[in-house]
Design an enzyme around this catalytic site. Structure first.
Site, short mmCIF file in Angstrom:
data_model
loop_
_atom_site.label_atom_id
_atom_site.label_comp_id
_atom_site.label_asym_id
_atom_site.label_seq_id
_atom_site.Cartn_x
_atom_site.Cartn_y
_atom_site.Cartn_z
CE LYS A 1 32.48 37.74 39.81
NZ LYS A 1 31.24 36.95 39.81
CG LEU A 2 41.34 38.85 38.23
CD1 LEU A 2 42.23 40.08 38.14
CD2 LEU A 2 42.12 37.60 37.83
#
Ligand code: G3P
Length: 214
Positions: A83-84
């Site tokens: 997750k960015l």
């Protein structure tokens, strides 16, 4: 519609998993901070319970650091989705990780053009935050609708993961629009199966039966 639970609490994850309808898990730095446990260790524990996608957010904010942190997280288990944040560096890291076959979930998406850019970068998931837009008097579900239209117009395969869902009405609107996934706290997952008339009706059925047959 796929259903993920939005928590880093293992008991809640196990409870939702035991319902038999859980498809995945999302975590974030705030959720892991509440647990007071090392992030990597908790991700391993979660992946031991849930076989579906488990989102693991990077703490780094700079491209190269995001890349190496993302690669480390991806080694934890095959179902890890990195997750960015949807920033310029985040989109660049998304493209690089996607090109290496690592799945990404682009978080903190608040406008439809962010969603288009992450789709072009090959994101597996995009996370528009509905509740937080509603909190500032904007229309969270309208964002889901815009992204759905754009993705359908151009055949983008990135899945829309409706996040920051606060109540069943949010979930209903997302399902009507065609969000692919919703990530929801356990409290709201339970609310999705409840109605006061269900409780009242059941009480009446049982009372009638008791009266007739003892
Ligand atoms: O995990 C991201 C998102 O679902 C957070 O929700 O309620 O903190 O806005 P919320």
């Amino acid at each position: 519609m796929e259903l993920y639970i939005d928590t880093a609490n293992l008991d809640e994850i196990k409870e939702a998993h035991d319902l038999g309808i859980l498809d995945g898990v999302t975590t974030n730095p705030s959720l892991i901070a509440k647990e007071g446990i090392e992030y990597g260790k908790r991700l391993e524990e979660i992946c031991g319970v849930v076989a579906g996608p488990v989102s693991a957010e990077v703490i780094a904010t700079e491209y190269k650091a995001m890349l190496s942190e993302g690669k480390e997280r991806a080694k934890i288990a095959p179902q890890i989705v990195v997750k960015l944040p949807t920033t310029v560096d985040g989109v660049k890291a998304c493209k690089a990780l996607s090109d290496e076959g690592i799945k990404t979930n682009m978080t903190l998406c608040f406008q439809a053009m962010q969603a288009m850019m992450v789709a072009k970068a090959g994101a597996f998931l995009v996370s528009p935050f509905i509740g937080r837009l509603d909190d500032i008097s904007q229309d969270g579900t309208e964002l889901i609708s815009q992204i759905r239209t754009i993705y359908d117009n151009y055949g983008f395969e990135t899945k829309i993961l409706a996040a920051s869902i606060r109540h069943p009405k949010h979930m209903l609107e997302c399902a009507m629009i065609g969000a692919d996934v919703a990530t929801v706290p356990l409290k709201v997952i339970k609310q999705l199966m409840q109605h006061p008339l269900t409780d009242k009706g059941l009480e009446q059925f049982l009372a009638d039966y008791q009266k007739a047959f003892g």
